[in-house]
Design an enzyme around this catalytic site. Sequence first.
Site, PDB file in Angstrom:
ATOM      1  N   SER A  48       1.627  -2.615   6.843  1.00  0.00           N
ATOM      2  CA  SER A  48       2.000  -1.289   6.395  1.00  0.00           C
ATOM      3  C   SER A  48       0.609  -0.236   6.023  1.00  0.00           C
ATOM      4  O   SER A  48       0.946   0.412   5.939  1.00  0.00           O
ATOM      5  CB  SER A  48       2.787  -1.612   5.075  1.00  0.00           C
ATOM      6  OG  SER A  48       3.181  -0.129   5.074  1.00  0.00           O
TER       7      SER A  48
ATOM      8  N   LYS B  28      -1.189   6.577  -1.927  1.00  0.00           N
ATOM      9  CA  LYS B  28       0.209   6.504  -1.375  1.00  0.00           C
ATOM     10  C   LYS B  28       0.691   6.009  -3.136  1.00  0.00           C
ATOM     11  O   LYS B  28       0.407   5.737  -3.699  1.00  0.00           O
ATOM     12  CB  LYS B  28       0.519   5.024  -1.093  1.00  0.00           C
ATOM     13  CG  LYS B  28       1.707   4.010  -0.489  1.00  0.00           C
ATOM     14  CD  LYS B  28       1.760   2.741   0.227  1.00  0.00           C
ATOM     15  CE  LYS B  28       2.939   2.367   0.763  1.00  0.00           C
ATOM     16  NZ  LYS B  28       2.638   0.976   1.129  1.00  0.00           N
TER      17      LYS B  28
ATOM     18  N   SER C  55       5.078   0.841   5.595  1.00  0.00           N
ATOM     19  CA  SER C  55       5.928   1.514   4.537  1.00  0.00           C
ATOM     20  C   SER C  55       4.776   3.052   4.322  1.00  0.00           C
ATOM     21  O   SER C  55       4.878   3.591   3.373  1.00  0.00           O
ATOM     22  CB  SER C  55       6.281   0.472   2.867  1.00  0.00           C
ATOM     23  OG  SER C  55       4.886   0.848   2.650  1.00  0.00           O
TER      24      SER C  55
END
Length: 591
Positions: free
Chosen positions: A264, A158, A240
């Site tokens: 998330s 990420k 996210s």
Amino acid sequence: MHMHNVDKKPAAMPSVQRRPDGGRARPAANPPSSSDMFVMRLTVASLFTLFIAFAWVGFGFTKEAARAPATSAALEFPDLYEASITELQDGLQKGLFTSVDLVKAYFARIEEVNLQGPTLRAVIETNPSALEQAAALDLERRTTGARGPLHGIPIILKDNIATLASEGMNTTAGSFALLGSIVPRDAHVAAKLRAAGAILLGKANLSEWANFRGNVPSGFSGRGGQASSPYVPLGDPCGSSSGSGISSAIGLAAGALGSETDGSIVCPSGMNNLVGIKPTVGLTSRDGVVPISEHQDTVGPMTRSVTDAAIILSAIAGRDPRDNFTLAQPPVVPDYTQALRADGLKGQRLGVPRKFLDGLDPVVVGAFNASLETMKGLGATIIDPADFPDFDEFVASNNETVVLNVDFKVDVNRYISELVEVPTGVKNLADLIAFNIAHADEELVPPFWTDQSQFITSENTTVDQAFFDAVAADKDLGATRGIDATLKAFNLDALLLPTDVSSTPAAIAGYPIITVPLGFLPPNTTLSPAEPTRSGGPNQPFGLSFLGTAFSEFQLVSLPFAYEQATHTRLQVLAFPAAIPKTQLADVVSK
């Protein structure tokens, strides 16, 4: 779909909780057929375009329709749509292919679907040093042997997890404000992956600033654009860690790292048909990770199997002097793969905090209830209901909002201050707000992505007694009188919830969750309008979560593993045709 609203407060009904870093509850589906459990190699005719995918999506696109018989030339290679870390390692050890081949194949797969075809926008950038690193790891394998199960295995990170700028990748949390910034070192988890021999393949798109900028749809960042689901065309990928979820789901890498503050890792894992482990806060270091909250942030794996998640978690867990929360963990990191037992549910007492399901669509409740029967059949005792003694207080609490609003301002200011260089000149949260206004054409893009109200709210906070009181109250509500009290009252080994409603109790407690695929929305589900993503549609996946107390990951991992081995839910429905990359190892190795 309606525009995804982000709310830092547990909603009045837990069934519609919305989470600060992008997870949110939504209807789910009838449990799918369990008839098929093994797959052949994916091939998709090149004429499938996104337009065709829309035509297919209403018809319940299952694996029988997706997979043609594998050619004899390809039979020796694992199918990259589903290849496990163990299968890839086995092929590397046997010399069937190299890590250079793997990187080339994954790069080609990213090229097919990221900005072309269905434009999933899962990956912000790939690592320009990856091929060089792969070649070095191939040489090391030949000369001194493999370091372990992750040697030469490509992993996506990420884009809030720092990697050495000298390598050629940025770390920006999806924001142009941090483009070109120089981090002082790898994030601790990135360094541990490197030490294990993993190749850091690229940076995944995400909800910008981990969905803490404002009321913006999940999966959007200024740098990466709007990410979308590989299961529902233009579908909400959840946030996210959206890009990490998409990437792992369709084999753009062997696995991915995400981060969670509240939902998330587990939400995008659930909605992208994956296993996700949200570790106890303090099991994995947050050093070098763009923060929301030191009290709730944690980094964990998002993979296609419990085994792969256990392999990655074993590599990234551990103490780090730069993150004092990690000093609370046991001194020795377990090998979580040793907990992978097919009989892991036998003799376990599992509780269902049934009140959290109030208001959920009957379809998801039906799928969840069916999973309870499956687990009973595997030897578990199900205590249902096993509700939180403080449930009503928990639902009414606003403590999480207070904690996160204050934490973000303090923690993000600290993160920026520790950067070696920031070409845009931003120094703190106030500068970020001003930067977005000055660069509105890139960051505050109409009509869906204009908001930064969360930034503004956080900037107006101060560290005061109300903040400290909220931190203490969250621990009391989530842990002491929440998860721990429930485990003790009913003599339970773990708790079970649909993933849609599982994240907030564990978030405020700092406790672990493991989610596994549970089912899919039925083929006749109405395709929601794209505004800009779709809230639901045919074949949208959803998950089942296992929750435990602090640092109980070793005990916890055996439960979803046993369930996964008995059900093999993930492969009952595949991504829509245009979202399935065609490139396989045979296409690379033969050249």
